[in-house]
Design a protein around this motif. Structure first.
Motif, short mmCIF file in Angstrom:
data_model
loop_
_atom_site.label_atom_id
_atom_site.label_comp_id
_atom_site.label_asym_id
_atom_site.label_seq_id
_atom_site.Cartn_x
_atom_site.Cartn_y
_atom_site.Cartn_z
N LYS A 1 0.82 -1.22 0.00
CA LYS A 1 0.00 0.00 0.00
C LYS A 1 0.86 1.26 0.00
CE LYS A 1 -4.13 -1.94 2.18
NZ LYS A 1 -5.04 -1.89 3.37
N LYS A 2 1.94 1.24 0.76
CA LYS A 2 2.79 2.43 0.85
C LYS A 2 3.55 2.67 -0.45
CE LYS A 2 3.36 2.17 5.86
NZ LYS A 2 4.27 1.78 6.96
N VAL A 3 3.98 1.61 -1.10
CA VAL A 3 4.65 1.76 -2.39
C VAL A 3 3.66 2.28 -3.44
CG1 VAL A 3 5.82 0.56 -4.28
CG2 VAL A 3 6.39 0.00 -1.92
N THR A 4 2.46 1.74 -3.42
CA THR A 4 1.42 2.19 -4.35
C THR A 4 1.10 3.67 -4.12
OG1 THR A 4 0.45 -0.03 -4.37
CG2 THR A 4 -0.91 1.77 -5.21
N PHE A 5 0.95 4.04 -2.85
CA PHE A 5 0.72 5.46 -2.52
C PHE A 5 1.88 6.32 -3.01
CE2 PHE A 5 1.88 8.91 0.36
CZ PHE A 5 0.77 9.75 0.23
N SER A 6 3.11 5.83 -2.80
CA SER A 6 4.30 6.59 -3.20
C SER A 6 4.31 6.84 -4.70
CB SER A 6 5.56 5.84 -2.78
OG SER A 6 5.63 5.72 -1.38
N PHE B 1 1.68 7.12 -6.79
CA PHE B 1 0.71 8.16 -7.17
C PHE B 1 1.10 9.53 -6.60
CE2 PHE B 1 -1.91 4.34 -7.81
CZ PHE B 1 -2.37 4.60 -9.08
N PHE B 2 1.70 9.52 -5.41
CA PHE B 2 2.17 10.78 -4.85
C PHE B 2 3.28 11.37 -5.70
CE2 PHE B 2 5.05 13.29 -2.24
CZ PHE B 2 4.18 14.19 -1.66
N LEU B 3 4.21 10.54 -6.16
CA LEU B 3 5.31 11.03 -6.98
C LEU B 3 4.80 11.59 -8.31
CD1 LEU B 3 8.29 11.48 -7.48
CD2 LEU B 3 8.49 9.09 -8.22
N VAL B 4 3.83 10.91 -8.92
CA VAL B 4 3.24 11.43 -10.16
C VAL B 4 2.64 12.81 -9.91
CG1 VAL B 4 1.39 11.12 -11.86
CG2 VAL B 4 2.78 9.15 -11.17
N GLY B 5 1.85 12.93 -8.84
CA GLY B 5 1.20 14.21 -8.55
C GLY B 5 2.19 15.30 -8.19
N ALA B 6 3.20 14.95 -7.37
CA ALA B 6 4.18 15.95 -6.94
C ALA B 6 5.05 16.41 -8.11
CB ALA B 6 5.06 15.36 -5.84
N ALA B 7 5.44 15.47 -8.98
CA ALA B 7 6.26 15.83 -10.14
C ALA B 7 5.46 16.69 -11.11
CB ALA B 7 6.75 14.56 -10.84
N LEU B 8 4.17 16.38 -11.28
CA LEU B 8 3.32 17.19 -12.14
C LEU B 8 3.16 18.60 -11.58
CD1 LEU B 8 1.35 17.61 -14.50
CD2 LEU B 8 -0.45 16.57 -13.08
N ALA B 9 2.89 18.72 -10.28
CA ALA B 9 2.72 20.03 -9.65
C ALA B 9 4.01 20.85 -9.75
CB ALA B 9 2.30 19.86 -8.19
N THR B 10 5.14 20.21 -9.51
CA THR B 10 6.42 20.91 -9.61
C THR B 10 6.68 21.38 -11.03
OG1 THR B 10 7.29 19.52 -7.82
CG2 THR B 10 8.89 20.74 -9.14
N SER B 11 6.33 20.55 -11.99
CA SER B 11 6.54 20.90 -13.40
C SER B 11 5.66 22.08 -13.82
CB SER B 11 6.25 19.69 -14.29
OG SER B 11 7.12 18.62 -13.98
N ILE B 12 4.45 22.13 -13.30
CA ILE B 12 3.57 23.27 -13.58
C ILE B 12 4.16 24.55 -13.01
CG2 ILE B 12 1.30 24.27 -13.08
CD1 ILE B 12 0.17 21.40 -13.18
N LEU B 13 4.68 24.47 -11.78
CA LEU B 13 5.30 25.64 -11.15
C LEU B 13 6.55 26.09 -11.91
CD1 LEU B 13 4.95 24.71 -7.36
CD2 LEU B 13 3.66 26.45 -8.63
#
Length: 370
Positions: free
Chosen positions: A333-338, A340-352
């Motif tokens: 579960k933690k790897v799976t969460f990681s 999706f979190f990495l996808v979201g965080a990388a996308l947000a950082t790229s937008i910024l």
């Protein structure tokens, strides 16, 4: 004219690349075959598919390919070095500077010869070797351009069949060479040891397929639509072939999970078949989604895919450091969460970063080539 299907394959490739890197960093800890297979085996379509996109893009911009005209090689190379070479150099130096700050003193050398070695083989960070191979494709494009023209004029089916045979043989030999390098010079050893980091021949079939798809895009898509059932069945069969081979080796031949990743990668026979089937399936599926106007989220991911590619290893490094600091043990579960979190965080950082680059054309040029 932009091709939304090709653009959106880029987004799907980014999901695969992040899967591979999450698998390599965090996926071993839970010791779960299914999770690791998804991350480290079934995500392996991603790197080759990027070369399909590159082949498509180069041919689309080559206005004289079919007319028999020559290529202005110097102008071509200058453009590609600005668009890909400069960002590769900038991000390599960025990661070297970062690792210099966080690793013990002396682990990163800034001696000119060492920096040249790192840049030549794409060793600034583990994901940057892709850019080196891409640059070699650009540098050798006149050769592939001639081959592409010959295949297009004589027989596409025969050309692809011969390239498929070559790809199987070349990839098998380079991953199972059986050579004793103990008496070789240091230079020869380095070229041999890092052969997977710079040789474009490992992805020649996929690159050429992208070029042929660009020349015959409408016919290509018509074929996929006409044989949609076959495309889906081939994709499912390739998953069964690849994952089944990995499962057999893990269960009956007692391979470790790491052995699985090092055996059933994109250069293996299973990986090559899976890559081809994945590209066909993605083109077909994205066409369906495009017609239904349901590509909103893939469009967003694809739009920022370049910056996501460059920045996500840094975010992953911070994540793994935090997990280690607080003693967080990875579970499925933690790897799976990681992931999706990495996808979201990388996308947000790229937008910024994109917003920042709008206010600084120099930074934009340096880090994106645009």
């Amino acid at each position: 004219m932009r091709n939304n299907i090709i653009d959106n394959i880029r987004g799907l490739c980014m999901l695969g690349v992040i899967g591979i890197h999450i698998g390599g960093s965090l996926g071993l800890a839970p010791n779960n075959f299914t999770l690791y297979c998804f991350l480290e085996v079934l995500s392996r379509y991603s790197v080759p598919a990027f070369f399909f996109i590159s082949g498509y893009g180069l041919v689309c911009t080559d206005k004289t390919l079919l007319t028999g005209g020559s290529l202005n090689y110097l102008d071509f190379l200058k453009k590609r070095l600005r668009g890909a070479g400069l960002p590769y150099l900038s991000w390599s130096l960025f990661y070297l500077a970062y690792f210099t700050m966080v690793l013990p003193k002396g682990m990163i050398s800034w001696q000119p010869l060492h920096i040249a070695f790192v840049l030549f083989f794409g060793l600034g960070c583990y994901h940057l070797y892709f850019m080196v191979i891409l640059l070699w494709f650009y540098a050798s494009y006149p050769l592939w351009r001639t081959l592409l023209r010959w295949i297009n004029e004589h027989s596409i089916a025969l050309g692809l069949a011969l390239l498929f045979i070559f790809q199987l043989a070349f990839n098998w030999w380079t991953t199972h060479p059986g050579l004793d390098t103990s008496t070789w010079s240091l230079l020869a050893k380095n070229f041999f040891s890092y052969r997977l980091n710079y040789l474009p021949l490992h992805y020649l079939l996929i690159f050429m397929s992208g070029g042929l798809a660009a020349l015959h895009w409408q016919k290509f898509m018509d074929l996929l639509r006409k044989h949609s059932v076959g495309v889906v069945l081939l994709y499912l069969a390739s998953i069964a072939y690849t994952a089944g081979s990995a499962y057999y080796s893990y269960t009956y031949e007692k391979y470790s999970l790491l052995d699985i990743a090092n055996t059933y990668h994109q250069l293996s026979p299973q990986g090559l078949v899976y890559t081809i089937a994945s590209i066909l399936f993605f083109c077909w599926a994205l066409d369906k989604l495009e017609q239904a106007k349901r590509t909103k989220y893939i469009d967003i991911l694809s739009k920022y895919s370049m910056l996501i590619y460059f920045i996500h290893p840094l975010i992953l490094e911070w994540m793994t450091s935090l997990y280690t600091k607080f003693g967080i043990v990875m579970t499925v579960k933690k790897v799976t969460f990681s992931y999706f979190f990495l996808v979201g965080a990388a996308l947000a950082t790229s937008i910024l970063l994109t917003k920042l680059f709008r206010h600084s054309p120099i930074l934009s040029r340096i880090f994106t080539g645009k």
